[in-house]
Structures are given as structure tokens and as C-alpha cells.
Design an enzyme around this catalytic site. Structure first.
Site, short mmCIF file in Angstrom:
data_model
loop_
_atom_site.label_atom_id
_atom_site.label_comp_id
_atom_site.label_asym_id
_atom_site.label_seq_id
_atom_site.Cartn_x
_atom_site.Cartn_y
_atom_site.Cartn_z
CG HIS A 219 -2.13 -0.89 0.99
ND1 HIS A 219 -2.01 -2.27 0.96
CD2 HIS A 219 -3.46 -0.64 0.80
CE1 HIS A 219 -3.20 -2.80 0.76
NE2 HIS A 219 -4.10 -1.84 0.66
CB SER A 223 -1.95 -2.75 -7.05
OG SER A 223 -2.52 -3.09 -5.80
CE LYS A 247 -10.93 -9.16 -12.44
NZ LYS A 247 -10.09 -8.21 -13.18
CG ASP A 248 -10.15 -10.22 -5.07
OD1 ASP A 248 -9.72 -10.44 -6.22
OD2 ASP A 248 -9.56 -9.50 -4.26
CD GLU A 291 1.98 -33.82 -0.06
OE1 GLU A 291 1.85 -34.61 -1.02
OE2 GLU A 291 1.05 -33.54 0.70
#
Length: 423
Positions: A219, A223, A247-248, A291
Site C-alpha cells: 500500500h 498495486s 471480482k475476488d 509432495e
């Protein structure tokens, strides 16, 4: 970054104002995740994976706390306690499978988030600290996942712990003491299980703390975006809420559909059958494999099959495996191109899509395959290119590549029209 046009936080009630004057949590959330945080208007769906990873971290913490209430970190009964969770605890099977598969979905989100950062140059100034903290988060996640893989105390858990901790033996002088400190002895046993359980429980909260720093650092400059062009005015941004929360949210719903399908219909698809066999120090599995999200690094580890002068192959593999991730810390200074986004770097784009990406896929396939030909040779070739990409290709491209013309603003890239003078 301070945006003069950002909406200001105004408590709607007298109590809200009183609270804001004394503990401005609401203001912090509003300015970080709400309408008070202007966000570039052209973010695509690749920018959804950061928040998605955060959601799956919460899933891991919540399910992990519940599992810890029933798990016994004792080598004699650890395997049985997992079976007890699966068979006797109410919805225990679902919580255990949600935790196991949640780790895979967390790493899927992390890898796509990192890939987006690599392609769009999110590690470049002024966002270096965001990138560095992201690499720290990834390293902590790897350590947490490895220790969690040991806890079921099946065959693959035991031998995975033995092989991975055995890598420290290759380090001269300090390797053996480090290994014994990790294990609490000379081989994986009760002491190792207690240590791993303790750290596995603790580290997700450390990860959450570093994520808060990661968001805080984000911040300050704001972004990045697909063009890599800095915000020029109010027209270049939209409030984070409701545009990107919606959107998220939609993207999270889609991801949860896949997650629940995996959870209910194929919960063991990403696991290993040998881990349903109790740990036996006297019976070595035919094929020891970690894994799936560790496979590329495991392939780099196994790519070194011969000594180099007086340096043993095992030590070379260990150094290469750790260096494969540590090289990310230096990316902001290795890639000196003034253009961030790969969309405007034609040669970089080709090396990324047809060089680095296939290289990592090959390493992943080889890491999950037996240590035999042709996988060993493919691992060696892919490992060589992996390091060459970051240490040779990127620095060279940043000097000789001619980027395509950048748009003057985000608005121009979106609408095809220049940014109005008044903003």
C-alpha cells in the site's frame, strides 16, 4: 502511496467515531481493503491469486487448530491418532482432507501469484520490498508444509523426514549438528515429531504476520498492473471496494467449487498411497518422493550426480536447491529493464513462455519421477536453463532488448484515449 482523490473514512455512528479516535481498525480496513484504497482499473484475473492464497491460509489455520485438538505428537500413536480423526471424530475425515488438500490449493495460488509477479515485473522498483517479503512467505510456507507432511507418520512421512533432514549432513562442519538439532537425535523419532508439530502449528501465524507486512508494503507504492505504467490520475483507478472485492469474491467462489470437488470426490489424488502405511524404519519405500509442490526443487537436488573437484555431489545438489529459490531475492537487481510488464518486452515474453515456464514444468515432472534416465538428464538440462534464465538471460535482455512503446497512462491502455489533463 497517498492518493489525493481517495475516499476518506467517515464513521456513520457516534460509537464508530469514538472507536476510530481510539483504535482506528475500521479506518485501517477501509484504507487497505475498501473504498479508501484506489486500485488500477485494468487488473486482470491474475491479480486474484494473492487474496485467494490468503483465504486458503485461513482454511489451513482453522482446520489445523481443530486437528491439533485430536492429534497426538508421539511416534508410537501418531499414525493411530490420524486414523482416529478420520474414523471417530465428527466430520474429522472432512477436516483432515480439507487441511491436506487446502495445502495444495494454497501452493497453487502461491505459484500463480509468483508467476504473475515474474511476468509483469512486480519485483521492480519501487516494489522491491513487497517482492522480498513475498519470497520470505514462500520459504516459510515450504518449511510449514514439509513439517506438516511428516506428522501423519506414515512411510512417506518418515522417509521424507529422513531424506530431507539428511541433506544437512552434506554441509561441512555445521551440517551434522544442525541435523541433530532438527531431529532431536540421530534419526526421525519422537523428539523430531514433537519439534515438527510445534513448528508446524506456530509457523502459519508467523506467515500471517509477514503477510500483513506484505500488504502494508504493497500500500506504499500501490498495486502494479498489466501495463506496468504508474498511476497518473484518478481516471486510472477505481476503489478496491466494491469493484475488486466483487471480482475476488466471484473468483473465490469458482476456486471453492474445485476445492470442494477435490475434497469430496478425490481427496487422495494429490497424496501418496505409502503414507497410509505406518512408518517403518526397517522398510525403505521403492520411491521416496515429497509432495508435488516440492518436485521442481527436488529435481534440482537430484540433478547433481557427480562430484566437482573436492565438492561432493550431495553438497552441490543441496546448494543448488536452496539457491534456486534464493536467486529470487536478487531479481530486482538482476533485471534492470526500465519496462516492468512482459507484454511490452517481446524477447522477454518468448524466454518466459517458451523457456522458463516449460523448464519449471519439466523440473516438476522429473521431481516426481524415479531417479533414473531419462529423468536425471532432463533434470540436469532444465536446472541449467533455470539458473541461466535468472543469472544470464534476464541481465542480458535488460541491456539489449528494445521494448515496445508503452501507453501514456492506464486509461489510455484501457480505452484507447489519452488521459484528460485535469485529474
Amino acid at each position: 502511496m497517498s492518493f489525493p482523490w481517495a475516499q476518506q473514512y467517515k464513521p456513520a455512528t457516534e460509537f464508530g467515531q469514538w472507536m476510530d479516535d481510539r483504535l482506528p481498525v475500521g479506518r485501517m480496513i477501509y484504507n487497505s481493503l475498501g473504498a479508501g484504497y484506489p486500485t488500477p482499473r485494468n487488473l486482470n484475473y491474475m491479480w486474484n491469486f494473492g487474496s485467494l492464497a490468503g483465504v486458503f491460509l485461513v482454511v489451513q489455520i482453522v482446520t489445523g487448530i481443530i486437528l491439533a485438538m485430536h492429534y497426538a505428537a508421539n511416534a508410537d500413536i501418531a499414525f493411530d491418532s490420524v486414523e482416529h480423526i478420520m474414523r471417530n471424530v465428527n466430520s474429522g475425515w472432512m477436516i483432515r482432507y480439507a487441511h491436506a488438500n487446502g495445502a495444495s490449493f494454497f501452493f497453487i495460488a502461491i505459484y500463480l501469484h509468483i508467476g504473475r509477479g515474474l511476468y509483469y515485473g512486480s519485483y521492480k522498483a519501487p516494489r522491491e520490498m513487497i517482492w522480498l517479503l513475498g519470497v520470505v512467505i514462500y520459504l516459510l510456507a515450504m518449511a510449514t508444509a514439509f513439517m506438516g507432511y511428516v506428522l501423519p507418520w506414515g512411510q512417506m512421512s518418515f522417509w521424507g523426514a529422513k531424506v530431507i533432514t539428511g541433506l544437512f549432513e552434506a554441509i561441512p562442519l555445521v551440517g551434522k549438528p544442525i541435523q541433530e538439532l532438527l531431529l532431536g537425535g540421530f534419526a526421525p523419532d519422537n523428539a523430531a515429531l514433537n519439534r515438527f508439530f510445534s513448528l508446524h502449528y506456530l509457523l502459519p501465524f508467523v506467515i500471517a504476520g509477514v503477510i500483513i507486512m506484505h500488504i502494508w508494503a504493497l500500500h506504499i507504492p500501490g498495486s502494479n498492473n498489466p501495463t506496468g505504467v504508474s498511476v497518473k490520475g484518478k481516471q486510472d483507478t477505481v476503489p478496491f471496494h466494491p469493484f475488486y472485492t466483487a471480482k475476488d469474491g466471484w473468483f473465490l467462489g469458482l476456486a471453492l467449487i474445485f476445492f470442494t470437488a477435490m475434497l469430496f470426490f478425490m481427496p487422495n489424488a494429490l497424496g501418496h498411497a505409502d503414507n497410509y502405511i505406518p512408518a517403518n524404519p526397517l522398510s525403505t519405500p521403492a520411491h521416496i518422493v515429497p509432495e508435488w509442490y516440492f518436485w521442481p526443487w527436488y529435481a534440482i537436488l537430484r540433478a547433481f550426480t557427480f562430484d566437482f573437484f573436492f565438492v561432493p555431489a550431495k553438497l552441490l545438489g543441496v546448494l543448488a536447491m536452496f539457491s534456486a529459490i534464493l536467486v529470487w531475492f536478487f531479481l530486482p537487481w538482476l533485471d534492470k529493464s526500465p519496462v516492468r510488464s512482459g507484454d511490452y518486452r517481446p524477447r522477454f515474453k518468448k524466454f518466459f513462455w517458451f523457456g522458463l515456464l516449460p523448464c519449471i514444468v519439466v523440473l516438476g515432472i522429473c521431481g516426481g519421477a524415479p531417479a533414473e534416465e531419462p529423468y536425471v538428464m532432463l533434470s540436469q538440462l532444465a536446472s541449467a536453463y533455470y539458473f541461466a534464465h535468472f543469472l544470464i538471460v534476464l541481465p542480458l535482455l535488460s541491456r539489449i532488448e528494445k521494448p515496445e512503446p508503452l501507453p501514456n497512462s492506464i486509461t489510455e491502455a484501457v480505452t484507447g484515449k489519452p488521459l484528460p489533463e485535469a485529474s
